[in-house]
Design a protein around this motif. Structure first.
Motif, short mmCIF file in Angstrom:
data_model
loop_
_atom_site.label_atom_id
_atom_site.label_comp_id
_atom_site.label_asym_id
_atom_site.label_seq_id
_atom_site.Cartn_x
_atom_site.Cartn_y
_atom_site.Cartn_z
N PRO A 9 -7.63 -6.13 -4.57
CA PRO A 9 -6.71 -4.99 -4.45
C PRO A 9 -6.51 -4.31 -5.81
O PRO A 9 -6.48 -4.98 -6.85
N ILE A 10 -6.38 -3.01 -5.79
CA ILE A 10 -6.18 -2.24 -7.02
C ILE A 10 -4.90 -1.42 -6.87
O ILE A 10 -4.72 -0.71 -5.88
N ILE A 11 -4.03 -1.52 -7.85
CA ILE A 11 -2.86 -0.63 -7.91
C ILE A 11 -3.03 0.21 -9.17
O ILE A 11 -3.02 -0.32 -10.29
N ALA A 12 -3.22 1.51 -8.98
CA ALA A 12 -3.48 2.40 -10.11
C ALA A 12 -2.34 3.40 -10.24
O ALA A 12 -1.86 3.93 -9.24
N GLY A 13 -1.91 3.64 -11.46
CA GLY A 13 -0.83 4.59 -11.71
C GLY A 13 -1.38 5.86 -12.34
O GLY A 13 -2.04 5.81 -13.39
N LEU A 214 -8.27 3.01 -1.56
CA LEU A 214 -6.82 3.00 -1.80
C LEU A 214 -6.17 4.10 -0.98
O LEU A 214 -6.82 5.07 -0.58
N TYR A 215 -4.86 3.97 -0.80
CA TYR A 215 -4.07 5.07 -0.24
C TYR A 215 -3.23 5.65 -1.38
O TYR A 215 -2.71 4.90 -2.22
N GLY A 216 -3.06 6.97 -1.38
CA GLY A 216 -2.16 7.60 -2.35
C GLY A 216 -1.37 8.70 -1.69
O GLY A 216 -1.89 9.43 -0.82
N GLY A 217 -0.10 8.82 -2.07
CA GLY A 217 0.77 9.86 -1.52
C GLY A 217 2.16 9.29 -1.30
O GLY A 217 2.41 8.65 -0.28
N SER A 218 3.03 9.48 -2.33
CA SER A 218 4.42 9.02 -2.25
C SER A 218 4.54 7.52 -1.95
O SER A 218 5.41 7.10 -1.19
N VAL A 219 3.66 6.73 -2.58
CA VAL A 219 3.80 5.27 -2.45
C VAL A 219 5.00 4.82 -3.29
O VAL A 219 5.18 5.26 -4.43
N LYS A 220 5.80 3.94 -2.70
CA LYS A 220 7.02 3.43 -3.35
C LYS A 220 7.13 1.94 -3.05
O LYS A 220 6.45 1.44 -2.14
N PRO A 221 8.05 1.26 -3.72
CA PRO A 221 8.23 -0.17 -3.39
C PRO A 221 8.57 -0.36 -1.90
O PRO A 221 8.20 -1.35 -1.31
N GLU A 222 9.25 0.64 -1.31
CA GLU A 222 9.69 0.50 0.08
C GLU A 222 8.55 0.61 1.10
O GLU A 222 8.67 0.11 2.22
N ASN A 223 7.46 1.32 0.76
CA ASN A 223 6.42 1.47 1.78
C ASN A 223 5.11 0.76 1.46
O ASN A 223 4.19 0.75 2.28
N ILE A 224 5.02 0.14 0.27
CA ILE A 224 3.75 -0.49 -0.08
C ILE A 224 3.40 -1.65 0.87
O ILE A 224 2.24 -1.85 1.21
N GLY A 225 4.41 -2.35 1.36
CA GLY A 225 4.15 -3.51 2.22
C GLY A 225 3.42 -3.12 3.50
O GLY A 225 2.40 -3.74 3.86
N ALA A 226 3.91 -2.09 4.16
CA ALA A 226 3.29 -1.67 5.42
C ALA A 226 1.87 -1.16 5.18
O ALA A 226 0.96 -1.42 5.97
N LEU A 227 1.69 -0.46 4.04
CA LEU A 227 0.34 0.06 3.74
C LEU A 227 -0.63 -1.09 3.47
O LEU A 227 -1.73 -1.12 4.01
N MET A 228 -0.18 -2.03 2.65
CA MET A 228 -1.07 -3.13 2.25
C MET A 228 -1.34 -4.09 3.40
O MET A 228 -2.26 -4.91 3.32
N ALA A 229 -0.56 -4.01 4.46
CA ALA A 229 -0.79 -4.90 5.61
C ALA A 229 -1.97 -4.42 6.46
O ALA A 229 -2.43 -5.13 7.34
N GLN A 230 -2.46 -3.21 6.18
CA GLN A 230 -3.55 -2.64 6.99
C GLN A 230 -4.89 -3.23 6.55
O GLN A 230 -5.13 -3.43 5.36
N ALA A 231 -5.76 -3.39 7.53
CA ALA A 231 -7.02 -4.11 7.27
C ALA A 231 -7.92 -3.43 6.23
O ALA A 231 -8.61 -4.10 5.48
N ILE A 233 -6.91 -0.97 3.90
CA ILE A 233 -6.25 -0.39 2.70
C ILE A 233 -6.24 -1.45 1.60
O ILE A 233 -5.65 -2.51 1.74
N ASP A 234 -6.91 -1.10 0.50
CA ASP A 234 -7.13 -2.09 -0.57
C ASP A 234 -6.25 -1.86 -1.79
O ASP A 234 -6.55 -2.40 -2.86
N GLY A 235 -5.20 -1.05 -1.64
CA GLY A 235 -4.33 -0.82 -2.78
C GLY A 235 -3.80 0.59 -2.75
O GLY A 235 -3.86 1.27 -1.72
N ALA A 236 -3.31 1.04 -3.91
CA ALA A 236 -2.64 2.34 -3.93
C ALA A 236 -2.92 3.07 -5.24
O ALA A 236 -3.08 2.46 -6.30
N LEU A 237 -2.99 4.40 -5.11
CA LEU A 237 -2.95 5.28 -6.29
C LEU A 237 -1.55 5.88 -6.28
O LEU A 237 -1.16 6.55 -5.33
N VAL A 238 -0.80 5.58 -7.34
CA VAL A 238 0.64 5.86 -7.36
C VAL A 238 0.93 6.91 -8.42
O VAL A 238 0.57 6.72 -9.58
#
Ligand code: PEP
Length: 254
Positions: A9-13, A214-231, A233-238
């Protein structure tokens, strides 16, 4: 946890046009102690060009990698104001964002340019984070997959599976960037699975299973869990949330 065991998984800022070198260093120093234990994720910070050297220095010896937000497609030359891939490598970058929607929208970047930039990044040994995504009007017209397919296919034109191992893709619906509106986790999963199926069709299953999307678009601590639970989605561009050490750490540590 997201994705497959094969993909880290990659979390990129993406800091966009925020932070002087001094402010950038302060932000990284605040972040580092909070992300140290997040062992199985790749963490990437993408500050503006003038802050790259300071962020590389602050991240040296840590698990945080540094990326740029843009590059020029030529190695050097009479291109006033531009920065090349070898220059980014020399300053210590490992990643570079290519084709962000803000560059497509405000700087006139088209698919042809994105393709040249992607090739330049790969040739220099950088990992490109290729951004694709539809506008709200395109989503409402029901052409999300067609738009993303064109962006992906054009960006990868002329490249073979063997060239694409360093590739990272970010699905960023334009209407979700900086708006506080996030795509639902299942909508994001659907588009990302579609992108992976295109990779499989054009470059083979092995590559498709290996490329992090990755998914990007208004990722926050509140929604990262649901996104990362998807088969798929390998992380987020934040974007916005990466400018706050606690928020970004909470996303990394989810
Ligand atoms: C981005 O800039 O790539 C982005 C996703 O921004 P935000 O998280 O602020 O929507």
């Amino acid at each position: 946890m997201a994705g497959s065991a094969e993909r880290t998984p990659i979390i990129a800022g993406n800091w966009k046009m925020h932070k002087t070198p001094l402010e950038a260093e302060e932000l990284v120093r605040a972040l580092l102690p909070q992300v140290a234990p997040a062992g199985d994720r790749e963490v990437v910070r993408c500050p503006p060009f003038p802050a790259l050297a300071a962020v590389v220095a602050a991240c040296r010896g840590t698990r945080v990698a540094v990326g740029a937000q843009n590059l020029h497609w030529e190695r050097e030359g009479a291109f006033t104001g531009e920065v090349s891939a070898p220059m980014l490598v020399a300053v210590g970058c490992r990643y570079v964002i290519v084709g962000h929607s803000e560059r497509r929208q405000y700087c006139g970047e088209d698919d042809w340019l994105v393709n040249r930039k992607l090739k330049a990044a790969l040739a220099a040994g950088l990992r490109p984070i290729l951004c694709v995504g539809e506008t709200l009007a395109q989503r409402e017209l029901g052409i999300t997959e067609a738009v993303c397919a064109i962006q992906l296919k054009s960006a990868l034109a002329g490249l073979a599976a063997g060239d694409l191992e360093p590739l990272v893709i970010a699905y960023e619906p334009v209407w979700a960037i900086g708006t506080g509106r996030t795509a639902s986790a299942s909508d994001a999963q659907e588009v990302i699975a579609f992108l992976r199926s295109l990779l499989a069709r054009d470059y083979g299953t092995a590559l498709a299973q290996q490329v992090p999307i990755l998914y990007g678009g208004s990722v926050k601590p509140e929604n990262i869990g649901a996104l990362m639970a998807q088969a798929d989605i390998d992380g987020a561009l934040v974007g916005g949330a990466s400018l706050d050490a606690a928020s970004f750490a909470a996303i990394v540590n989810f």
